[in-house]
Design an enzyme around this catalytic site. Structure first.
Site, PDB file in Angstrom:
ATOM      1  N   GLU A 146      -8.777   4.033   7.347  1.00  0.00           N
ATOM      2  CA  GLU A 146      -9.456   5.601   8.477  1.00  0.00           C
ATOM      3  C   GLU A 146      -9.983   6.006   7.246  1.00  0.00           C
ATOM      4  O   GLU A 146     -10.490   6.114   7.634  1.00  0.00           O
ATOM      5  CB  GLU A 146      -7.816   6.080   8.901  1.00  0.00           C
ATOM      6  CG  GLU A 146      -7.477   5.037  10.402  1.00  0.00           C
ATOM      7  CD  GLU A 146      -6.292   4.327   9.700  1.00  0.00           C
ATOM      8  OE1 GLU A 146      -5.518   4.517   8.480  1.00  0.00           O
ATOM      9  OE2 GLU A 146      -5.084   3.568  10.579  1.00  0.00           O
ATOM     10  N   ASP A 195      -3.639  11.228  -2.669  1.00  0.00           N
ATOM     11  CA  ASP A 195      -3.785  13.104  -1.977  1.00  0.00           C
ATOM     12  C   ASP A 195      -4.810  13.314  -3.259  1.00  0.00           C
ATOM     13  O   ASP A 195      -2.992  12.543  -4.799  1.00  0.00           O
ATOM     14  CB  ASP A 195      -2.585  13.608  -1.584  1.00  0.00           C
ATOM     15  CG  ASP A 195      -2.702  13.247  -0.799  1.00  0.00           C
ATOM     16  OD1 ASP A 195      -3.418  13.050   0.475  1.00  0.00           O
ATOM     17  OD2 ASP A 195      -0.743  13.035  -0.410  1.00  0.00           O
ATOM     18  N   GLU A 251       0.966  -1.813  -0.388  1.00  0.00           N
ATOM     19  CA  GLU A 251       0.345  -0.731   0.390  1.00  0.00           C
ATOM     20  C   GLU A 251       0.790   1.191   0.353  1.00  0.00           C
ATOM     21  O   GLU A 251       1.536   1.135   1.203  1.00  0.00           O
ATOM     22  CB  GLU A 251      -0.673   0.401   1.112  1.00  0.00           C
ATOM     23  CG  GLU A 251      -1.757   1.527   0.861  1.00  0.00           C
ATOM     24  CD  GLU A 251      -2.620   1.768   2.498  1.00  0.00           C
ATOM     25  OE1 GLU A 251      -3.578   2.340   2.627  1.00  0.00           O
ATOM     26  OE2 GLU A 251      -2.267   1.278   3.550  1.00  0.00           O
ATOM     27  N   GLU A 288     -11.542   5.748   4.642  1.00  0.00           N
ATOM     28  CA  GLU A 288     -12.870   5.357   4.273  1.00  0.00           C
ATOM     29  C   GLU A 288     -13.676   5.089   4.838  1.00  0.00           C
ATOM     30  O   GLU A 288     -14.574   5.848   4.711  1.00  0.00           O
ATOM     31  CB  GLU A 288     -12.311   4.111   3.052  1.00  0.00           C
ATOM     32  CG  GLU A 288     -13.027   3.347   2.815  1.00  0.00           C
ATOM     33  CD  GLU A 288     -13.219   1.580   2.217  1.00  0.00           C
ATOM     34  OE1 GLU A 288     -12.077   1.771   2.904  1.00  0.00           O
ATOM     35  OE2 GLU A 288     -13.929   0.955   1.668  1.00  0.00           O
TER      36      GLU A 288
HETATM   37  C1  LIG Z   1      -5.240  10.889   2.125  1.00  0.00           C
HETATM   38  S1  LIG Z   1      -3.796   9.988   3.365  1.00  0.00           S
HETATM   39  C2  LIG Z   1      -4.873   8.614   3.247  1.00  0.00           C
HETATM   40  C3  LIG Z   1      -4.144   7.469   4.038  1.00  0.00           C
HETATM   41  C4  LIG Z   1      -4.496   5.832   3.964  1.00  0.00           C
HETATM   42  N1  LIG Z   1      -4.177   5.378   2.403  1.00  0.00           N
HETATM   43  C5  LIG Z   1      -5.976   5.578   3.905  1.00  0.00           C
HETATM   44  O1  LIG Z   1      -6.831   5.569   3.252  1.00  0.00           O
HETATM   45  O2  LIG Z   1      -6.275   5.942   5.732  1.00  0.00           O
HETATM   46  C6  LIG Z   1      -1.889   9.978   2.015  1.00  0.00           C
HETATM   47  C7  LIG Z   1      -1.248   9.078   2.326  1.00  0.00           C
HETATM   48  O3  LIG Z   1      -0.280   9.145   1.152  1.00  0.00           O
HETATM   49  C8  LIG Z   1       0.262   9.973   1.877  1.00  0.00           C
HETATM   50  N2  LIG Z   1       1.177  10.120   1.022  1.00  0.00           N
HETATM   51  C9  LIG Z   1       1.153  11.608  -0.085  1.00  0.00           C
HETATM   52  N3  LIG Z   1       2.307  11.051  -1.394  1.00  0.00           N
HETATM   53  C10 LIG Z   1       2.980  10.448  -0.883  1.00  0.00           C
HETATM   54  C11 LIG Z   1       4.421   9.669  -1.524  1.00  0.00           C
HETATM   55  N4  LIG Z   1       4.514  10.252  -2.025  1.00  0.00           N
HETATM   56  N5  LIG Z   1       5.024   9.188  -0.720  1.00  0.00           N
HETATM   57  C12 LIG Z   1       4.762   8.091   0.090  1.00  0.00           C
HETATM   58  N6  LIG Z   1       3.693   9.088   0.407  1.00  0.00           N
HETATM   59  C13 LIG Z   1       2.941   9.952   0.470  1.00  0.00           C
HETATM   60  C14 LIG Z   1       0.469  10.530   2.647  1.00  0.00           C
HETATM   61  O4  LIG Z   1       1.873  10.744   3.913  1.00  0.00           O
HETATM   62  C15 LIG Z   1      -0.601  10.265   3.889  1.00  0.00           C
HETATM   63  O5  LIG Z   1      -0.208   9.533   5.006  1.00  0.00           O
END
Ligand SMILES: C[S@@+](CC[C@H](N)C(=O)[O-])C[C@H]1O[C@@H](n2cnc3c(N)ncnc32)[C@H](O)[C@@H]1O
Length: 222
Positions: A197, A122, A44, A199
């Site tokens: 989380e 994101d 993931e 979702e």
């Molecule tokens: C909106 S959160 C979603 C977290 C989780 N997947 C969830 O659905 O609850 C997006 C996550 O992606 C990570 N993230 C964004 N861009 C990233 C990158 N280029 N490399 C590693 N992590 C990244 C952020 O730090 C954040 O924890």
């Protein structure tokens, strides 16, 4: 996701079993980290606090899982969840990695992964940030390199804009898609469903979750 960085987080994570802070060193050797090295590896990317990946590890002891995020504070939180799943120890089928997806092709060898999960990535809605979206073709080409020829990407998101954009990218790359859902929980949560989380938060608010599975098609059409 805003996080306060705790000074001792790196010290706490350093040297822990199946916690990786130097991902590039494991290129081509990730299977050595797992208790069952021959099992397929699912990763993931952007796991956040790690609920999804630790739950998958608990449900599927015969598979190997990697949770990746770029923030060490999130690795620490995911570590706590993993310990809860592993009765106080890191499960033998789960590795947590502090790394930026940007450099994913330096971290994994060709065909090293079987599946990639992109959960609530994101959305970067502004056009000028398009190349930061984790389904931009520049990322897709990297994923195609490190996934097995029959590998898959499973994407779910609350962001209609990211979903529409991603479907177009997959279509332009001639990648077969299946299980397309525009409101995953419309008729109740599917059986054996594993929430992230984000979702859970959006479902609690009554918002739709979009989902699709993409097959790698042996790199054809790229
Ligand atoms: C909106 S959160 C979603 C977290 C989780 N997947 C969830 O659905 O609850 C997006 C996550 O992606 C990570 N993230 C964004 N861009 C990233 C990158 N280029 N490399 C590693 N992590 C990244 C952020 O730090 C954040 O924890």
């Amino acid at each position: 996701m805003r996080l306060r960085r705790k000074a001792d987080t790196i010290d706490l994570l350093q040297g822990k079993e199946r916690i990786v802070l130097d991902a590039k060193q494991w290129k081509g050797r990730w299977s050595e980290l797992f208790q069952h090295p021959s099992a397929p590896i699912h990763a993931e990317l952007g796991m956040g606090k790690g609920r999804f990946i630790s739950e998958l590890a608990r449900l599927h002891p015969d598979m190997n899982f990697i949770g990746m995020d770029r923030y060490e504070e999130l690795i620490r939180r995911a570590y706590d969840k993993a310990l809860a799943v592993g009765d106080g120890e890191m499960p033998g089928n789960l590795v947590l990695v502090r790394a930026n997806v940007e450099y994913i092709d330096d971290m994994f060898a060709e065909s090293e992964l079987s599946r990639i999960y992109l959960n609530h990535s994101d959305p970067w809605p502004k056009k000028r940030h398009e190349n930061r979206r984790l389904t931009h073709p520049r990322f897709m080409h990297k994923y195609m390199q490190i996934l097995k020829p029959d590998g898959e990407i499973h994407l779910k998101t609350d962001a209609a804009s990211l979903f529409e954009y991603s479907l177009n990218v997959f279509a332009e790359m001639n990648l077969p898609m299946r299980q397309i859902r525009l409101n995953l929980h419309a008729d109740g949560t599917p059986p054996n469903h594993v929430f992230t989380e984000y979702e859970q938060k959006f479902v609690n608010e009554g918002l739709p979750i979009y989902r699709v599975e993409v097959c790698m098609n042996n790199g054809a059409g790229s």
